[in-house]
Design a protein around this motif. Structure first.
Motif, PDB file in Angstrom:
ATOM      1  N   LEU A  70       0.828  -1.200   0.000  1.00 54.14           N
ATOM      2  CA  LEU A  70       0.000   0.000   0.000  1.00 54.14           C
ATOM      3  C   LEU A  70       0.866   1.254   0.000  1.00 54.14           C
ATOM      4  O   LEU A  70       1.884   1.325   0.681  1.00 54.14           O
ATOM      5  N   SER A  71       0.411   2.244  -0.749  1.00 50.72           N
ATOM      6  CA  SER A  71       1.080   3.536  -0.749  1.00 50.72           C
ATOM      7  C   SER A  71       0.781   4.270   0.548  1.00 50.72           C
ATOM      8  O   SER A  71      -0.138   3.912   1.297  1.00 50.72           O
ATOM      9  N   ALA A  74      -2.789   5.480   0.522  1.00 48.31           N
ATOM     10  CA  ALA A  74      -3.760   4.416   0.810  1.00 48.31           C
ATOM     11  C   ALA A  74      -3.750   4.078   2.297  1.00 48.31           C
ATOM     12  O   ALA A  74      -4.813   3.861   2.899  1.00 48.31           O
ATOM     13  N   GLY A 107      -9.251   6.831  -6.580  1.00 49.83           N
ATOM     14  CA  GLY A 107      -8.216   5.879  -6.977  1.00 49.83           C
ATOM     15  C   GLY A 107      -7.703   5.063  -5.804  1.00 49.83           C
ATOM     16  O   GLY A 107      -7.482   3.850  -5.923  1.00 49.83           O
ATOM     17  N   LEU A 108      -7.533   5.716  -4.658  1.00 45.19           N
ATOM     18  CA  LEU A 108      -7.073   5.002  -3.470  1.00 45.19           C
ATOM     19  C   LEU A 108      -8.124   4.005  -2.989  1.00 45.19           C
ATOM     20  O   LEU A 108      -7.798   2.879  -2.595  1.00 45.19           O
ATOM     21  N   ASP A 110     -10.328   2.554  -4.872  1.00 48.96           N
ATOM     22  CA  ASP A 110     -10.296   1.452  -5.843  1.00 48.96           C
ATOM     23  C   ASP A 110      -9.221   0.434  -5.449  1.00 48.96           C
ATOM     24  O   ASP A 110      -9.465  -0.772  -5.441  1.00 48.96           O
ATOM     25  N   THR A 111      -8.027   0.935  -5.129  1.00 45.05           N
ATOM     26  CA  THR A 111      -6.916   0.060  -4.730  1.00 45.05           C
ATOM     27  C   THR A 111      -7.260  -0.713  -3.468  1.00 45.05           C
ATOM     28  O   THR A 111      -7.080  -1.939  -3.398  1.00 45.05           O
ATOM     29  N   LEU A 112      -7.745   0.001  -2.447  1.00 44.08           N
ATOM     30  CA  LEU A 112      -8.076  -0.644  -1.184  1.00 44.08           C
ATOM     31  C   LEU A 112      -9.215  -1.640  -1.331  1.00 44.08           C
ATOM     32  O   LEU A 112      -9.234  -2.685  -0.670  1.00 44.08           O
ATOM     33  N   ARG A 114      -9.904  -3.392  -4.100  1.00 42.83           N
ATOM     34  CA  ARG A 114      -9.341  -4.581  -4.772  1.00 42.83           C
ATOM     35  C   ARG A 114      -8.630  -5.487  -3.778  1.00 42.83           C
ATOM     36  O   ARG A 114      -8.631  -6.706  -3.922  1.00 42.83           O
ATOM     37  N   GLU A 115      -8.004  -4.887  -2.770  1.00 39.97           N
ATOM     38  CA  GLU A 115      -7.287  -5.637  -1.741  1.00 39.97           C
ATOM     39  C   GLU A 115      -8.236  -6.191  -0.675  1.00 39.97           C
ATOM     40  O   GLU A 115      -7.799  -6.903   0.233  1.00 39.97           O
TER      41      GLU A 115
END
Length: 191
Positions: A70-71, A74, A107-108, A110-112, A114-115
């Motif tokens: 994670l960035s 995020a 966008g963040l 979306d990433t979180l 997906r995880e």
């Protein structure tokens, strides 16, 4: 071609102490003196030191998240969602709280999502709106991240007194306050 001076904060060289026994970076001072044509460099040196400190802290935070994928953005979002005690939050509210754009937060999320660390849910008061909340997997992720992060921050701030940490926080937030004032002024000029 002139030699480019590397900041000792980045090259691993040691820092120096000035006449008041305050730390400074000789490489940065030299480069800034040349840039300003010999004028005062203290504000530019301070900006460079703030930037270097930010990068140092981010490197430690990222190390604590190593292998977790994670960035920093995020992670910050996940921490904010965890603080809501499971209550869903709008993208706009998350963006305002983090001082970033809604597009960035989307966008963040979306990433979180997906995880499996957050989920989107409908807003019971507005069928068109979508809210975000942390999942149990997100809470578990934070549980494994918490201790390494606390150890890293304790290490980087080792030797600082509570009064020094309070002053550091205050001065850092004064920088933020000044930047926000400048932004408002520029926005008024543009309109």
């Amino acid at each position: 071609m002139k030699q480019v001076h590397k900041s000792s904060l980045h090259s691993g060289d040691s820092l120096a102490h000035d006449a008041d026994d305050c730390l400074y970076d000789p490489g940065v001072r030299s480069v800034m003196a040349e840039f300003t044509l010999g004028a005062e460099t203290l504000d530019l040196e301070a900006a460079s030191a703030v930037r270097a400190a930010h990068h140092s802290i981010e490197r430690l935070r990222n190390r604590g998240a190593a292998g977790r994928g994670l960035s920093t953005g995020a992670m910050d979002l996940l921490i904010r969602l965890n603080a809501t005690a499971g209550e869903p939050v709008s993208i706009g509210d998350l963006a305002r709280a983090g001082g970033v754009s809604s597009r960035n937060v989307t966008g963040l999320v979306d990433t979180l999502e997906r995880e499996g660390l957050v989920e989107r849910v409908g807003d019971p008061h507005d069928r068109r709106a979508v809210l975000t909340r942390i999942t149990m997997a997100g809470r578990n992720w934070l549980d494994t991240y918490r201790q390494p992060t606390q150890r890293a921050m304790a290490a980087v701030f080792r030797g600082f007194t509570p009064a020094e940490l309070t002053l550091l926080r205050h001065l850092s937030l004064r920088l933020v306050e000044n930047q926000q004032r400048i932004e408002r002024h520029l926005e008024q000029q543009d309109s």
